[in-house]
Design a protein around this motif. Structure first.
Motif, mmCIF file in Angstrom:
data_model
loop_
_atom_site.group_PDB
_atom_site.id
_atom_site.type_symbol
_atom_site.label_atom_id
_atom_site.label_comp_id
_atom_site.label_asym_id
_atom_site.label_seq_id
_atom_site.Cartn_x
_atom_site.Cartn_y
_atom_site.Cartn_z
ATOM 1 N N TYR A 66 0.843 -1.194 0.000
ATOM 2 C CA TYR A 66 0.000 0.000 0.000
ATOM 3 C C TYR A 66 0.875 1.239 0.000
ATOM 4 O O TYR A 66 1.930 1.264 0.634
ATOM 5 C CB TYR A 66 -0.912 0.013 1.231
ATOM 6 N N TRP A 67 0.419 2.258 -0.707
ATOM 7 C CA TRP A 67 1.112 3.544 -0.783
ATOM 8 C C TRP A 67 0.279 4.606 -0.087
ATOM 9 O O TRP A 67 -0.942 4.672 -0.259
ATOM 10 C CB TRP A 67 1.317 3.947 -2.244
ATOM 11 N N TYR A 68 0.962 5.444 0.686
ATOM 12 C CA TYR A 68 0.307 6.518 1.436
ATOM 13 C C TYR A 68 0.988 7.845 1.144
ATOM 14 O O TYR A 68 2.192 7.891 0.890
ATOM 15 C CB TYR A 68 0.385 6.245 2.940
ATOM 16 N N ARG A 69 0.201 8.893 1.226
ATOM 17 C CA ARG A 69 0.727 10.254 1.173
ATOM 18 C C ARG A 69 0.554 10.815 2.574
ATOM 19 O O ARG A 69 -0.561 10.842 3.103
ATOM 20 C CB ARG A 69 -0.054 11.087 0.157
ATOM 21 N N ARG A 75 -2.308 10.051 7.278
ATOM 22 C CA ARG A 75 -1.932 9.499 5.982
ATOM 23 C C ARG A 75 -3.182 9.249 5.151
ATOM 24 O O ARG A 75 -4.215 8.844 5.676
ATOM 25 C CB ARG A 75 -1.203 8.169 6.153
ATOM 26 N N THR A 76 -3.028 9.405 3.843
ATOM 27 C CA THR A 76 -4.090 9.078 2.903
ATOM 28 C C THR A 76 -3.561 8.010 1.958
ATOM 29 O O THR A 76 -2.478 8.175 1.398
ATOM 30 C CB THR A 76 -4.489 10.331 2.071
ATOM 31 N N MET A 77 -4.318 6.917 1.780
ATOM 32 C CA MET A 77 -3.881 5.874 0.856
ATOM 33 C C MET A 77 -4.050 6.397 -0.569
ATOM 34 O O MET A 77 -5.107 6.911 -0.937
ATOM 35 C CB MET A 77 -4.677 4.592 1.047
ATOM 36 N N SER A 80 -1.974 1.038 -4.508
ATOM 37 C CA SER A 80 -1.585 -0.284 -4.024
ATOM 38 C C SER A 80 -0.755 -0.957 -5.114
ATOM 39 O O SER A 80 -0.771 -0.542 -6.276
ATOM 40 C CB SER A 80 -2.811 -1.120 -3.679
ATOM 41 N N TYR A 97 5.738 10.404 0.446
ATOM 42 C CA TYR A 97 5.002 9.200 0.066
ATOM 43 C C TYR A 97 5.657 8.019 0.775
ATOM 44 O O TYR A 97 6.881 7.942 0.874
ATOM 45 C CB TYR A 97 5.025 9.010 -1.450
ATOM 46 N N CYS A 99 5.544 3.622 1.455
ATOM 47 C CA CYS A 99 4.999 2.307 1.137
ATOM 48 C C CYS A 99 5.109 1.423 2.373
ATOM 49 O O CYS A 99 5.990 1.597 3.214
ATOM 50 C CB CYS A 99 5.688 1.681 -0.067
ATOM 51 N N GLN A 100 4.168 0.486 2.449
ATOM 52 C CA GLN A 100 4.154 -0.489 3.533
ATOM 53 C C GLN A 100 3.551 -1.776 2.990
ATOM 54 O O GLN A 100 2.619 -1.736 2.180
ATOM 55 C CB GLN A 100 3.327 0.010 4.717
#
Length: 126
Positions: A66-69, A75-77, A80, A97, A99-100
């Motif tokens: 998942y990628w977040y800003r 955080r906002t996703m 993916s 940005y 990633c997790q």
């Protein structure tokens, strides 16, 4: 995790046996996600440019990425999958940005991609 998919062979030799007995297995080691290159990255790009962020993950079973800003209040996703593409960048895209990765065994640490956008000066209208 380094032993995942390793081949292990067990052999039995005994005077009472006419032939050597052996059995071979392939290890299936389960482990939580680990992002392979976890050093923070900095990008300085111009308005109109594009950027590709990559999040290479090692895990067993397979992970979801998942990628977040990051915002001031959380955080906002924003995507993916292992790759995040941003096109036609504008100054409002400048952000951190992250990633997790996640699987049934846990979460990876966040990996940061800091994006700075360079743009010409503007004179605000009064």
């Amino acid at each position: 995790r380094k032993d995942n998919l390793a081949v292990v062979k067990c052999s039995v030799i005994h005077p009472a046996l006419k032939y050597e007995m052996d059995s071979t297995i392939i290890l299936n080691v389960l482990y939580a996600p680990h992002i392979k290159n976890h050093s923070p990255k900095k990008y300085e790009l111009y308005e109109g440019d594009s950027v590709t962020f990559n999040c290479a993950v090692s895990s067993n079973p397979t992970s979801y990425v998942y990628w977040y800003r990051s915002e001031i209040v959380g955080r906002t996703m924003v995507g993916s999958g292992s790759i995040l593409n941003l096109h036609n960048l504008s100054r409002t895209d400048a952000a951190l940005y992250q990633c997790q990765a996640e699987n049934d065994l846990g979460l990876s640490k966040f990996v940061n991609h800091n994006l700075n956008i360079v743009y010409p000066p503007t004179i605000p209208k009064v």
